[in-house]
Motif scaffolding. Structure first.
Motif, PDB file in Angstrom:
ATOM      1  N   ALA A 124      -6.599 -38.350  19.684  1.00 42.02           N
ATOM      2  CA  ALA A 124      -6.942 -38.732  20.972  1.00 42.02           C
ATOM      3  C   ALA A 124      -5.788 -39.304  21.569  1.00 42.02           C
ATOM      4  CB  ALA A 124      -7.962 -40.038  20.942  1.00 42.02           C
ATOM      5  N   GLY A 125      -5.726 -39.199  22.919  1.00 40.42           N
ATOM      6  CA  GLY A 125      -4.475 -39.480  23.661  1.00 40.42           C
ATOM      7  C   GLY A 125      -4.466 -39.321  25.205  1.00 40.42           C
ATOM      8  N   GLU A 126      -3.591 -40.011  26.102  1.00 46.39           N
ATOM      9  CA  GLU A 126      -3.657 -39.407  27.389  1.00 46.39           C
ATOM     10  C   GLU A 126      -3.079 -38.283  27.544  1.00 46.39           C
ATOM     11  OE1 GLU A 126      -2.236 -41.383  31.520  1.00 46.39           O
ATOM     12  OE2 GLU A 126      -1.494 -42.145  29.819  1.00 46.39           O
ATOM     13  N   ASN A 127      -3.598 -37.224  28.421  1.00 46.80           N
ATOM     14  CA  ASN A 127      -2.991 -35.968  28.794  1.00 46.80           C
ATOM     15  C   ASN A 127      -2.893 -35.184  27.421  1.00 46.80           C
ATOM     16  OD1 ASN A 127      -2.285 -36.487  31.267  1.00 46.80           O
ATOM     17  ND2 ASN A 127      -0.275 -37.565  30.510  1.00 46.80           N
ATOM     18  N   THR A 128      -4.103 -35.188  26.425  1.00 47.16           N
ATOM     19  CA  THR A 128      -4.198 -34.405  25.351  1.00 47.16           C
ATOM     20  C   THR A 128      -5.694 -33.813  25.512  1.00 47.16           C
ATOM     21  OG1 THR A 128      -2.773 -35.596  24.126  1.00 47.16           O
ATOM     22  CG2 THR A 128      -4.245 -34.392  22.912  1.00 47.16           C
ATOM     23  N   LEU A 129      -5.547 -32.385  25.332  1.00 42.20           N
ATOM     24  CA  LEU A 129      -6.813 -31.934  25.371  1.00 42.20           C
ATOM     25  C   LEU A 129      -7.077 -30.809  24.219  1.00 42.20           C
ATOM     26  CD1 LEU A 129      -7.374 -31.162  29.346  1.00 42.20           C
ATOM     27  CD2 LEU A 129      -8.562 -32.819  27.923  1.00 42.20           C
ATOM     28  N   SER A 130      -8.289 -30.439  23.843  1.00 44.27           N
ATOM     29  CA  SER A 130      -8.303 -29.368  22.955  1.00 44.27           C
ATOM     30  C   SER A 130      -9.211 -28.061  23.398  1.00 44.27           C
ATOM     31  CB  SER A 130      -9.015 -29.781  21.699  1.00 44.27           C
ATOM     32  OG  SER A 130      -9.079 -28.532  20.669  1.00 44.27           O
ATOM     33  N   LEU A 131      -8.424 -27.044  23.306  1.00 40.38           N
ATOM     34  CA  LEU A 131      -9.330 -25.700  23.767  1.00 40.38           C
ATOM     35  C   LEU A 131     -10.513 -25.625  23.190  1.00 40.38           C
ATOM     36  CD1 LEU A 131      -6.280 -23.232  24.071  1.00 40.38           C
ATOM     37  CD2 LEU A 131      -7.404 -24.090  25.946  1.00 40.38           C
ATOM     38  N   SER A 132     -10.602 -25.913  21.807  1.00 44.99           N
ATOM     39  CA  SER A 132     -11.832 -25.956  21.094  1.00 44.99           C
ATOM     40  C   SER A 132     -11.720 -26.675  19.605  1.00 44.99           C
ATOM     41  CB  SER A 132     -12.297 -24.610  20.870  1.00 44.99           C
ATOM     42  OG  SER A 132     -13.368 -24.648  19.750  1.00 44.99           O
TER      43      SER A 132
END
Length: 316
Positions: free
Chosen positions: A256-264
């Motif tokens: 988890a974190g700012e400016n962090t995403l997962s495609l899936s």
């Protein structure tokens, strides 16, 4: 032209969209892949407006969309194998390049002056309804500025093109999320021009081995330019851990974190493809130095995702 309205699909708005298309105006509409910037494919002036609105090079051909396979068969010279491919994958995220028939009404600018045309029957119900009402082929590249991230929501179109389009039909988020596969069946051996949700493996089962496009020849399909689908920020690929100042686009679980995403988070390639362009847009802002992207498996739909990522990361 006023700011392009985002309109919900109703009988009235669809009829207004058809009238706009028939008058030579541009209408953005959803398909299952991405939102398209539509114009009457038989009208040279209307097609020229697509190139102007996108800032698109005129040597880069467009795909013409039709309501059903029979309409496509009246425009292009489909071999028996090409008809089998069409019947297997249409409606759906596959564009087929064939030779033009002798009296093909599609404008030469649509196919960048080539004697071949790219045709698709989209699966999105709103696109089908619009095409059936229009009763003519509609040229429709992705509804964004040339080389930029493709739009998968109506709001993306508005932010990219503003008042350059007459109207935007809102069909919700696109389910596939990357552009159609393009296969060239105009010659003696099939050529895979662009990867997409219809994978190489799926096509090979029907047509046999697929050749790669010739290097340095004329572009036979959209999506073949080296730099494409690019955010404003630089993109760095195959990154296990971002460095300070970078956003991170992961695949699978991510911290988890700012400016962090997962495609899936679950590692689902279908979900990853649907999320790709939206997440690139979300992470693309002035507070970061670059977008670092985790490795994505190369098999199946992953090959198409990696194709888009490599073009997004290419020198501009």
């Amino acid at each position: 032209m006023a700011n392009s309205p985002i309109l919900s699909p109703t009988d009235g708005t669809l009829n207004a969209a058809v009238q706009a298309l028939r008058s030579g105006a541009l209408v953005a509409f959803p398909t299952e892949t991405v939102y398209g910037l539509g114009a009457d494919a038989t009208d040279e002036t209307a097609v020229a407006r697509i190139f102007e609105a996108k800032g698109r090079p005129r040597f880069n051909p467009l795909i013409s969309h039709v309501a059903d396979a029979q309409s496509a068969f009246s425009l292009g010279d489909f071999s028996p194998v090409a008809k089998v491919v069409a019947e297997r994958f249409w409606p759906g995220p596959l564009s087929i390049v064939v030779k033009r028939v002798t009296d093909c009404p599609i404008a030469w600018l649509t196919s960048a002056g080539l004697d071949s045309i790219a045709l698709r029957v989209p699966a999105h119900p709103l696109a089908h309804d619009l095409l059936a009402r229009a009763d003519r082929p509609i040229a429709a590249p992705s509804a964004n500025r040339s080389g930029r991230i493709s739009p998968t929501q109506a709001e993306h179109v508005a932010s990219e093109l503003g008042d350059r389009v007459e109207m935007i039909l809102d069909g919700g988020p696109c389910t596939v999320g990357i552009e159609s596969t393009v296969v060239d069946l105009s010659g003696s051996s099939p050529v895979l021009l662009r990867l997409g949700a219809v994978t190489r493996e799926m096509l090979t089962e029907i047509v046999g081995p697929l050749r790669e496009p010739a290097v340095g020849g004329p572009l036979a399909s959209p999506g073949m330019m080296t730099s494409h689908y690019a955010p404003d920020c630089p993109v760095r690929l195959d990154v296990a851990k971002p460095i300070p100042g970078e956003a991170y686009l992961g695949f699978g679980p991510v911290p988890a974190g700012e400016n962090t995403l997962s495609l899936s988070v679950s590692g689902d390639l279908v979900e990853a493809a649907a999320n790709l362009f939206q997440m690139l847009r979300t992470l693309d802002h002035s507070a970061i130095n670059a977008i670092a992207v985790a490795p994505v498996p190369q098999h199946g739909l992953g090959a198409a995702i990696n194709d888009r990522l490599h073009r997004a990361a290419a020198d501009r």
